[in-house]
Each structure stands twice: as structure tokens, then as C-alpha cells.
Design an enzyme around this catalytic site. Sequence first.
Site: not given
Ligand SMILES: [Zn+2]
Ligand SMILES: [Zn+2]
Length: 308
Positions: A61, A63, A65-66, A269
Site C-alpha cells: 500500500h 504508506h 514506510d512501504h 512490522h
Molecule cells: Zn506500515
Molecule cells: Zn500502513
Amino acid sequence: MIECVLLGSGGMMPMPYRFLVSLAVRLEGRTLLFDCGEGTQIPIKMTKIGIKPIRDIFISHLHADHVTGLPGMLMMLNQSEPDGPVRVHGPRGIADYVDAQQRTLAFERDYPLEVNELHGAEGVALAEDGFEVVFRQLRHRTRCLGYAVIERDQPGRFSVERARELGVPEGPAWGRLQRGETVTLETGGEIRPDQVLGPPRAGRKIVYASDTRPCRNLVELARGADLFFVEGMFEDELADDANQKGHQTVVQAAKQAREAGVARAVLFHFSPRYRDEDLARLGAQARAEFPAIEIGRDLARFEIPVRP
Ligand SMILES: [Zn+2]
Ligand SMILES: [Zn+2]
């Protein structure tokens, strides 16, 4: 052999003691990369994975951090001169993101780049001869996809004894039978593969799921997996917090792993609030629900044996 390397186990932001989420799945001479947090290049360089075999990158997704490691990864791929297209798979919006990065950063790219936006609640992201990668929508604050790598069923074990009994000479004929071909003997007789092979073996399954609240799709995606990488961002006491933020606890992750009947599960995570020494506590909470679950550590390697 199928091998997984958990490149990073952290959520939210890279920390001095923990890389951001990313998983490498190595099979058939290729590396499938799942998520690409900021700095994912570093753990890749700390391992023997190499950049060149990376041809498919799956993003869960949009976001930060990804995905913020993606532009650097696409630039680095240029240096490895991939001998075919590189594909980025992800939810709606991934094409815009990749396009904007390329335009604004104006980086050089000599290889073809394809972006595969995935729509619907579930489907196939990538289909190859030996395996496929399917996706299911999870329950996060934005559209988020979990992925499963599913190996195609493998031929049964070759019986050397049976082959000898039937008079098949050792050599190329054995290989052809193992590949499912019928062979003709010098005597004129025909030998079919099912005469020398055991029953087909189910293909292996590896699941990558981050970020999500507990949900039915997560359990269905993980059903029967050999190895299940699952978000466990918080300890049990912070369940309300986790729910509010679109995440889940290690205990919720463990319950779903048990329900899905996975062979082995790996938590990742983690919230930056937890130092490495805290993670043992989270691991113990999860194992009380499901014994075959463990804390994922940066650079941990997992080999998935062929099913019996
Ligand atoms: Zn995340
Ligand atoms: Zn997320």
C-alpha cells in the site's frame, strides 16, 4: 529451493536498530521483493541476494514506510542492467507514484518498466510457469494488499527402484520421465511417468501480509501456508490503539495464523516503541496462542523445504 530473507522488520520509520519492512522471496533464480521501505537497499547489500535477480516488486500500500525505498531501488536496478522488464505491482495509485518519482527526479532508466495496478478484492498479480502471486485486500486505513506466492504442484518422487525394475536405463530417459514425458525403451515397450513417479506434491505457499486489522481476507490468504509473514505491530495491551490505527497485535496475528492452519508464522512490522529486547515479550504473548509463531528479525533467512 525456495528461500525467504526478511530484509526489514520495522514499521513507521527506519531506526538505528531496525530496517523498514521488506521481504525477498527467492525461487527459480529470481527474487520477488515485497514492499520497499526507505533504505531497503542497505539490507540487500548486506546479503548475497543481489539486485539483478529482482524483476518484480510488490507494494502492499501507499504508506511511506512501504514505498519510499522504491525510487532508489529503481535507480539501482539501472546499474545492474536487467535483461528484461521490471514490474512494480500494487494498489491503485502506484502508477501515479512511480510516474511522479521518475518525472521529478529525472533518473536514468535504460530498462523497460511496467506498472501493474491491482483492482478488486482479490486476484492474480503475476502468473509464471512455476508459480503465481495472488493478492487479497486487507483492512487498513487505505487500500492495502496482502500477497501469496503459490508454487505450482510438483511432480511426485522418482522411484529409482521402479525405473530399474521396468528396465529403463539410467540417463536421459530418467530425466524425461521426471518431467512427465513417456519414454520408449529399446525393446519397444513404453513407460509412462505415473509408473515411476509417486503422487504429485502440493506446491509451497508463502504469504506476506502488512498492514492490517484482523480480517477474514487475511485468514483466507494465509490458509495452509508453509510460511506466513504477518504484521504484529503491538503487544496485546494496545489492542484498542492498534485497531484505531488500522493495525493488529501479535496475539491477533497468532490467532489468525492458527485459524488459517499455517505451518509457521513470522511476526514483523514492529512499532519503533519496541527495542529488540522488548520483542521477546511480544513473542511470548503470540506463542501462547500459536506455538509455531516467532519474532522476525532483520536479515533472518528461511528455507522452505519441499513438501513430503
Ligand atoms: Zn506500515
Ligand atoms: Zn500502513
